[in-house]
Design a protein around this motif. Sequence first.
Motif, PDB file in Angstrom:
ATOM      1  N   ALA A 186      94.297  42.174  51.401  1.00 67.15           N
ATOM      2  CA  ALA A 186      92.864  42.127  51.124  1.00 67.15           C
ATOM      3  C   ALA A 186      92.472  40.949  50.229  1.00 67.15           C
ATOM      4  O   ALA A 186      91.453  40.293  50.457  1.00 67.15           O
ATOM      5  CB  ALA A 186      92.401  43.448  50.508  1.00 67.15           C
ATOM      6  N   MET A 187      93.251  40.680  49.193  1.00 66.76           N
ATOM      7  CA  MET A 187      92.940  39.552  48.310  1.00 66.76           C
ATOM      8  C   MET A 187      93.015  38.229  49.064  1.00 66.76           C
ATOM      9  O   MET A 187      92.193  37.326  48.864  1.00 66.76           O
ATOM     10  CB  MET A 187      93.895  39.540  47.118  1.00 66.76           C
ATOM     11  N   PHE A 188      94.006  38.127  49.949  1.00 64.33           N
ATOM     12  CA  PHE A 188      94.149  36.915  50.772  1.00 64.33           C
ATOM     13  C   PHE A 188      92.926  36.737  51.666  1.00 64.33           C
ATOM     14  O   PHE A 188      92.332  35.653  51.733  1.00 64.33           O
ATOM     15  CB  PHE A 188      95.415  37.023  51.614  1.00 64.33           C
ATOM     16  N   TRP A 189      92.521  37.810  52.349  1.00 63.66           N
ATOM     17  CA  TRP A 189      91.349  37.729  53.219  1.00 63.66           C
ATOM     18  C   TRP A 189      90.089  37.454  52.397  1.00 63.66           C
ATOM     19  O   TRP A 189      89.206  36.691  52.840  1.00 63.66           O
ATOM     20  CB  TRP A 189      91.164  39.033  53.992  1.00 63.66           C
ATOM     21  N   GLY A 190      89.967  38.080  51.227  1.00 64.93           N
ATOM     22  CA  GLY A 190      88.783  37.893  50.407  1.00 64.93           C
ATOM     23  C   GLY A 190      88.616  36.454  49.972  1.00 64.93           C
ATOM     24  O   GLY A 190      87.506  35.894  50.017  1.00 64.93           O
ATOM     25  N   ARG A 191      89.692  35.825  49.541  1.00 65.63           N
ATOM     26  CA  ARG A 191      89.617  34.421  49.118  1.00 65.63           C
ATOM     27  C   ARG A 191      89.273  33.521  50.299  1.00 65.63           C
ATOM     28  O   ARG A 191      88.488  32.571  50.174  1.00 65.63           O
ATOM     29  CB  ARG A 191      90.962  34.012  48.499  1.00 65.63           C
ATOM     30  N   MET A 192      89.850  33.830  51.466  1.00 69.35           N
ATOM     31  CA  MET A 192      89.555  33.038  52.653  1.00 69.35           C
ATOM     32  C   MET A 192      88.107  33.238  53.097  1.00 69.35           C
ATOM     33  O   MET A 192      87.443  32.298  53.544  1.00 69.35           O
ATOM     34  CB  MET A 192      90.506  33.417  53.792  1.00 69.35           C
ATOM     35  N   ALA A 193      87.605  34.485  52.946  1.00 67.10           N
ATOM     36  CA  ALA A 193      86.231  34.768  53.370  1.00 67.10           C
ATOM     37  C   ALA A 193      85.216  34.013  52.527  1.00 67.10           C
ATOM     38  O   ALA A 193      84.140  33.667  53.014  1.00 67.10           O
ATOM     39  CB  ALA A 193      85.958  36.270  53.297  1.00 67.10           C
ATOM     40  N   ASP A 194      85.535  33.758  51.267  1.00 66.25           N
ATOM     41  CA  ASP A 194      84.626  32.991  50.427  1.00 66.25           C
ATOM     42  C   ASP A 194      84.541  31.534  50.866  1.00 66.25           C
ATOM     43  O   ASP A 194      83.581  30.840  50.552  1.00 66.25           O
ATOM     44  CB  ASP A 194      85.066  33.070  48.962  1.00 66.25           C
ATOM     45  N   LEU A 195      85.553  31.079  51.581  1.00 61.64           N
ATOM     46  CA  LEU A 195      85.521  29.731  52.145  1.00 61.64           C
ATOM     47  C   LEU A 195      84.878  29.727  53.523  1.00 61.64           C
ATOM     48  O   LEU A 195      84.064  28.863  53.839  1.00 61.64           O
ATOM     49  CB  LEU A 195      86.951  29.160  52.222  1.00 61.64           C
ATOM     50  N   SER A 196      85.245  30.715  54.370  1.00 64.79           N
ATOM     51  CA  SER A 196      84.670  30.820  55.713  1.00 64.79           C
ATOM     52  C   SER A 196      84.927  32.224  56.252  1.00 64.79           C
ATOM     53  O   SER A 196      86.013  32.504  56.766  1.00 64.79           O
ATOM     54  CB  SER A 196      85.279  29.778  56.661  1.00 64.79           C
ATOM     55  N   SER A 197      83.940  33.108  56.130  1.00 66.65           N
ATOM     56  CA  SER A 197      84.094  34.459  56.667  1.00 66.65           C
ATOM     57  C   SER A 197      84.154  34.439  58.187  1.00 66.65           C
ATOM     58  O   SER A 197      84.725  35.348  58.806  1.00 66.65           O
ATOM     59  CB  SER A 197      82.942  35.350  56.182  1.00 66.65           C
ATOM     60  N   ARG A 198      83.577  33.420  58.804  1.00 67.13           N
ATOM     61  CA  ARG A 198      83.671  33.285  60.263  1.00 67.13           C
ATOM     62  C   ARG A 198      85.128  33.119  60.694  1.00 67.13           C
ATOM     63  O   ARG A 198      85.594  33.750  61.653  1.00 67.13           O
ATOM     64  CB  ARG A 198      82.840  32.091  60.730  1.00 67.13           C
ATOM     65  N   GLN A 199      85.866  32.277  59.992  1.00 65.95           N
ATOM     66  CA  GLN A 199      87.264  32.075  60.347  1.00 65.95           C
ATOM     67  C   GLN A 199      88.093  33.331  60.099  1.00 65.95           C
ATOM     68  O   GLN A 199      89.053  33.610  60.837  1.00 65.95           O
ATOM     69  CB  GLN A 199      87.832  30.897  59.557  1.00 65.95           C
ATOM     70  N   VAL A 200      87.731  34.103  59.085  1.00 65.49           N
ATOM     71  CA  VAL A 200      88.433  35.359  58.840  1.00 65.49           C
ATOM     72  C   VAL A 200      88.250  36.300  60.025  1.00 65.49           C
ATOM     73  O   VAL A 200      89.210  36.933  60.489  1.00 65.49           O
ATOM     74  CB  VAL A 200      87.922  36.018  57.544  1.00 65.49           C
ATOM     75  N   LEU A 201      87.024  36.410  60.540  1.00 68.61           N
ATOM     76  CA  LEU A 201      86.772  37.268  61.698  1.00 68.61           C
ATOM     77  C   LEU A 201      87.575  36.789  62.907  1.00 68.61           C
ATOM     78  O   LEU A 201      88.136  37.605  63.649  1.00 68.61           O
ATOM     79  CB  LEU A 201      85.280  37.280  62.019  1.00 68.61           C
ATOM     80  N   THR A 202      87.643  35.491  63.101  1.00 68.81           N
ATOM     81  CA  THR A 202      88.383  34.944  64.242  1.00 68.81           C
ATOM     82  C   THR A 202      89.873  35.254  64.129  1.00 68.81           C
ATOM     83  O   THR A 202      90.502  35.774  65.071  1.00 68.81           O
ATOM     84  CB  THR A 202      88.178  33.423  64.338  1.00 68.81           C
ATOM     85  N   ARG A 203      90.459  34.964  62.981  1.00 70.11           N
ATOM     86  CA  ARG A 203      91.904  35.134  62.819  1.00 70.11           C
ATOM     87  C   ARG A 203      92.306  36.601  62.812  1.00 70.11           C
ATOM     88  O   ARG A 203      93.309  36.988  63.441  1.00 70.11           O
ATOM     89  CB  ARG A 203      92.355  34.444  61.531  1.00 70.11           C
ATOM     90  N   ALA A 204      91.531  37.435  62.118  1.00 67.91           N
ATOM     91  CA  ALA A 204      91.849  38.858  62.093  1.00 67.91           C
ATOM     92  C   ALA A 204      91.660  39.474  63.470  1.00 67.91           C
ATOM     93  O   ALA A 204      92.453  40.334  63.897  1.00 67.91           O
ATOM     94  CB  ALA A 204      90.976  39.569  61.064  1.00 67.91           C
ATOM     95  N   GLY A 205      90.614  39.063  64.189  1.00 71.63           N
ATOM     96  CA  GLY A 205      90.382  39.578  65.533  1.00 71.63           C
ATOM     97  C   GLY A 205      91.498  39.196  66.489  1.00 71.63           C
ATOM     98  O   GLY A 205      91.938  40.011  67.309  1.00 71.63           O
ATOM     99  N   LEU A 206      91.962  37.970  66.406  1.00 73.21           N
ATOM    100  CA  LEU A 206      93.080  37.545  67.258  1.00 73.21           C
ATOM    101  C   LEU A 206      94.349  38.318  66.929  1.00 73.21           C
ATOM    102  O   LEU A 206      95.099  38.720  67.828  1.00 73.21           O
ATOM    103  CB  LEU A 206      93.317  36.039  67.087  1.00 73.21           C
ATOM    104  N   LEU A 207      94.599  38.544  65.650  1.00 74.68           N
ATOM    105  CA  LEU A 207      95.792  39.286  65.249  1.00 74.68           C
ATOM    106  C   LEU A 207      95.757  40.703  65.808  1.00 74.68           C
ATOM    107  O   LEU A 207      96.758  41.197  66.348  1.00 74.68           O
ATOM    108  CB  LEU A 207      95.895  39.321  63.723  1.00 74.68           C
TER     109      LEU A 207
END
Length: 437
Positions: free
Chosen positions: A303-324
Amino acid sequence: MALKTDMDQLYDKLVEEEDTRVCKDIPDSACSNVPANFFRQVAAIVLTGLGDTLTNPKTTLAWLLGIVGAPAAMVAWLVPIRDSGSMLPQLFIATYIRAQARRKPLWVVGSLVQAIALLAMGAAAWLTEGLLAGLLILGCLTLFSLARSVCSVAIKDIVGKTIPKTRRGRMHGMATTVSGLLALAFGSYMMLRPPADGDVLFYALLLVGSAMLWVGAAILYHQVEEAPGATEGGGSAIREAISRIGLLRDDAPFRRFVITRALLLCSALSAPYYVVLGQEVEASLSMLGAFLVANGLANSLSAMFWGRMADLSSRQVLTRAGLLASLLAPIVVGLHWWNVLPENLHMWLFPVAFFVLGIAHSGVRVGRKTYVLDMAGGNKRTDYVAVSNSIIGLLLLSAGFLGLLTALIGPGGMLLLLSGLGFCGALLSLRLQEVQS
């Protein structure tokens, strides 16, 4: 004063990366209160997150209905009432919420009502049995869900007014990590010392303890410093709700986000099918404990990893998590169908897959919460949250009919179907606008 200084220093160490503290997209008057508001909201979300684990309708409440002798058909209503009941009303509740300059009192009252509902549920489990117990538990769950819907709309706007943009994902990530660690401890305890099958007192006390978590969260949240916000746009609840639905027609970026979020529901809807396949291999309580531990471990680690990434680009978080989430199912189903693993490894395939899915689902949750928070401000944020949650609630309520396909294609086939939908969601997320910049 010393406590405030300590919180300021801790906030700067954990969250800030530059010498100058970020204070973006919030009122100037709220800047000095950011550290205290950050940690108070993290603590409150941790308490309610742990409470959600202890009162999970897929596990705790389902077992509780069986223990009190409620009809088996009632179990099927637990998840729709809990999830859809907390989302569908938001379109109408938002009309009242947007008329309030401060939304913190609504969250506090909503949290206390959830505590009252859980206390009543515990009393029903302890004092009644059979059909009456089942009806009372479902009634309490309905009240719980309605209060939850108020909190869900209110908290998005409160966070938007008290936590700067580019720091909101970190807040959600930190809270999810801590609550995941506590859930991991609970799952480990359940593995080592599972309660007796008929121990009604254990479950009643579990509900009472969960209620106290929401009381504690309300006390913490009452201390959050919230500046008055926009209140324009009030009116008839039905007329305002219909006008908000028009956002899906007129606001293309928001419409694309809602469709993406709907397709990425695969990360949540897939979970039961991994459990079902795991039961086919090993049906002992140790396997159930392994799934609980896997889920808690996934949240705490990612969660902390995703949270830090989301502050940079939540769009990319949705893409990467969705693909996973979507690419996981074909691998797991293929290994299971073709039985290529040794027997001692095959039984661990599904807890490991559940762990990976938990990482992906954590990313989807953190990503979509951060994205909708950063899309807009003021009452427009409230409208976005209300409309998207109501639509998702309706889809979740109707998703039960999708489960009828299980009889035809089996749990493995369902995983592949949901995987295809999730893959489409991941691709669509590539077309979302960047909202953190």
